[in-house]
Design a protein around this motif. Structure first.
Motif, mmCIF file in Angstrom:
data_model
loop_
_atom_site.group_PDB
_atom_site.id
_atom_site.type_symbol
_atom_site.label_atom_id
_atom_site.label_comp_id
_atom_site.label_asym_id
_atom_site.label_seq_id
_atom_site.Cartn_x
_atom_site.Cartn_y
_atom_site.Cartn_z
ATOM 1 N N SER A 9 0.815 -1.209 0.000
ATOM 2 C CA SER A 9 0.000 0.000 0.000
ATOM 3 C C SER A 9 0.854 1.267 0.000
ATOM 4 N N HIS A 10 2.144 1.120 0.287
ATOM 5 C CA HIS A 10 3.077 2.243 0.304
ATOM 6 C C HIS A 10 4.352 1.808 -0.421
ATOM 7 N N LEU A 47 11.267 9.059 6.159
ATOM 8 C CA LEU A 47 10.895 9.115 4.752
ATOM 9 C C LEU A 47 12.015 9.735 3.929
ATOM 10 N N ILE A 65 9.282 5.300 2.156
ATOM 11 C CA ILE A 65 9.338 5.150 3.604
ATOM 12 C C ILE A 65 10.499 4.218 3.951
ATOM 13 N N TRP A 80 2.196 2.550 -8.041
ATOM 14 C CA TRP A 80 3.285 3.273 -8.688
ATOM 15 C C TRP A 80 3.379 2.873 -10.155
#
Length: 98
Positions: A9-10, A47, A65, A80
């Motif tokens: 999700s990130h 980050l 992250i 992405w």
């Protein structure tokens, strides 16, 4: 080594890779609990903003992250790939760029 993770999700970078690249690490502004498949969950709070990522000779700037990853430098999710209109051709083991 970049991992394209359909379940992520990130987007993430290992602390070691951030150090090698010499990218600036800043405070995330919150604490994020990240579930790691190979280990227990970890708390992320840092980050790398606008980290340069080169894929197939194209340069992208990505917010990543920081995590204590081993054997993987960067994890990019399907979001992405979609935003950048990149397809994964699994049958031929290659990325397809617009």
């Amino acid at each position: 080594m970049i991992l394209f993770d359909s379940g992520a999700s990130h987007f993430f970078i290992s602390y070691a890779c951030a150090a090698v690249l010499g990218v600036h690490v800043c405070d995330l502004g919150l604490r994020l609990l990240v579930s790691m498949p190979a280990s227990a969950s970890v708390i992320a709070s840092e980050l790398c903003v606008g980290c340069p990522v080169v894929v197939n000779e194209k340069k992208y700037k990505v917010n990543l992250i920081c995590l204590p990853l081993v054997d993987i430098d960067i994890i990019l999710g399907m979001d992405w790939l979609s935003v950048n209109r990149i397809l994964i051709d699994c049958a031929n083991r290659r990325l397809i760029f617009p």
